[in-house]
Design an enzyme around this catalytic site. Structure first.
Site, PDB file in Angstrom:
ATOM      1  N   SER A 187      -9.916  51.188 -89.858  1.00  0.00           N
ATOM      2  CA  SER A 187      -9.587  52.377 -89.074  1.00  0.00           C
ATOM      3  C   SER A 187     -10.597  53.469 -89.399  1.00  0.00           C
ATOM      4  O   SER A 187     -11.191  53.478 -90.486  1.00  0.00           O
ATOM      5  CB  SER A 187      -8.178  52.859 -89.413  1.00  0.00           C
ATOM      6  OG  SER A 187      -7.927  54.137 -88.855  1.00  0.00           O
ATOM      7  N   TYR A 200      -1.682  54.820 -95.888  1.00  0.00           N
ATOM      8  CA  TYR A 200      -2.404  54.081 -94.852  1.00  0.00           C
ATOM      9  C   TYR A 200      -3.907  54.303 -94.986  1.00  0.00           C
ATOM     10  O   TYR A 200      -4.695  53.354 -94.992  1.00  0.00           O
ATOM     11  CB  TYR A 200      -1.928  54.527 -93.476  1.00  0.00           C
ATOM     12  CG  TYR A 200      -2.718  53.945 -92.326  1.00  0.00           C
ATOM     13  CD1 TYR A 200      -2.503  52.633 -91.911  1.00  0.00           C
ATOM     14  CD2 TYR A 200      -3.677  54.705 -91.655  1.00  0.00           C
ATOM     15  CE1 TYR A 200      -3.232  52.089 -90.858  1.00  0.00           C
ATOM     16  CE2 TYR A 200      -4.406  54.176 -90.609  1.00  0.00           C
ATOM     17  CZ  TYR A 200      -4.178  52.865 -90.212  1.00  0.00           C
ATOM     18  OH  TYR A 200      -4.905  52.335 -89.170  1.00  0.00           O
ATOM     19  N   SER A 235      -0.811  50.945 -78.955  1.00  0.00           N
ATOM     20  CA  SER A 235      -0.305  49.704 -79.535  1.00  0.00           C
ATOM     21  C   SER A 235       1.075  49.993 -80.097  1.00  0.00           C
ATOM     22  O   SER A 235       1.579  51.114 -79.997  1.00  0.00           O
ATOM     23  CB  SER A 235      -1.241  49.187 -80.642  1.00  0.00           C
ATOM     24  OG  SER A 235      -1.134  49.997 -81.797  1.00  0.00           O
TER      25      SER A 235
END
Length: 333
Positions: A187, A200, A235
């Site tokens: 990412s 994350y 998503s």
């Protein structure tokens, strides 16, 4: 005009073209070049065996369909058998043969099953050419509220499971004359950690540490490593995001008016990066890519910009919506 003046003009023109291009494209310039002048996808993927984890939805689903469309034999892995069968049907609809799609459901965090699953892929297709590590989950939580169990669970899903499966693949590729390719879905948060997704961001940063080290070790070999770095994409990753508490999910659905890249476009750009064996690919709608360049290459400017904008608005940019952090506090805790 003397030599130094000419060089100065050329540099100014180059910077102008560079900045202008970044303001209108949805990927980094290396990937843009590959998109325009790189290898043909069908030529790159036809007959290749590609294993996609996290294939039951989102980027993994669309990427699997893109591989199937271009003649690859695809292994679909995830936890939901129903969704994997749905993705298989989509692959058949774009022209893939029934025996070219293998549904292989399992929990990616069950490391004991990795070798068994790997051998099933080899037994079924006789080889593996590309492993696409796409499985992973995001997060929405305040830094100080996050339980250590959540940190542990996120690293198990987003990092250690990927390392475990990839090590099996690398050992296998080492024995093969044609080598192979490891693909990792990271990412842009790996470069620019975003507010309220600290764990994350840390897991994605860790992936770069692991796989860039692998790149360095395999320089000059026939084993390739490609790290995909998408920004906000449509998503199901956000509704299934971790929060601060173990066992909770964020459960906030995306809205159609959110400014995010269509999943199909992200999958196409990802496929181009994989086909051209790029080391790294940045993917995202404006202004994500130019902002990432600024934040990385001009950190002093970036810090002042971040202070001026504030965490709340950075959160909006990441989520590409009008999310109010204060109002959503209960969802984070």
């Amino acid at each position: 005009m003397d030599l130094f003046s000419s060089i100065g003009v050329i540099v100014i023109i180059y910077i102008f073209i560079y900045i202008t291009t970044l303001s209108i494209v949805d990927c980094d310039l290396h990937l843009l070049w590959a998109l325009c002048f790189g290898v043909n996808l069908k030529k790159a993927f036809k007959g290749k065996v590609i294993w996609v984890t996290g294939a039951s939805s989102g980027i993994g689903e669309f990427l699997s369909v893109e591989f199937a469309r271009n003649g690859a034999k695809v292994v679909l892995s995830g936890r939901s058998v129903v969704n994997l069968e749905r993705v298989k049907q989509r692959c058949l609809e774009v022209g893939s043969r029934y025996d070219h799609i293998l549904v292989l459901p399992f929990d990616i965090t069950d490391y004991k099953k990795h070798e068994e699953m790997f051998l099933r892929v080899i037994d079924n297709f006789g080889k593996l050419d590309i492993l696409v590590n796409n499985a992973g989950r995001s997060q929405r939580a305040f830094w100080e509220k996050i339980e250590m169990q959540v940190d542990n669970e996120m690293f198990q899903v987003n990092v250690f499971s990927i390392i475990s499966l990839s090590r099996l693949a690398v050992e296998y590729f080492e024995r093969m004359d044609n080598g192979g390719q490891i693909v990792v879905t990271s990412s842009l948060a790996a470069f620019v950690p975003v507010p309220f997704s600290s764990t994350y961001s840390a897991t994605k940063h860790a992936l770069h540490g692991y796989f860039k080290a692998l790149m360095a070790e395999k320089l000059g070999s026939n084993i390739g490593v490609t790290i995909l770095c998408p920004g906000p994409v449509f998503s199901n990753i956000d509704p299934q995001s971790f929060t601060a508490k173990s066992g909770e999910m964020f459960s906030k659905n995306l809205r159609m008016e959110d400014r995010r890249m269509p999943t199909r476009r992200c999958a196409l750009l990802s496929a181009v990066a994989i086909a051209n064996r790029l080391d790294e690919a940045w993917i995202g709608l404006f202004p994500v890519i130019p902002l990432t360049y600024i934040l990385i290459y001009f950190p002093n400017v970036a810090k002042r910009l971040a202070v001026f904008v504030g965490a709340k608005h950075l959160m909006k940019l990441r989520d590409s919506s009008r999310l109010n952090v204060t109002m959503e506090h209960q969802n984070f805790t």
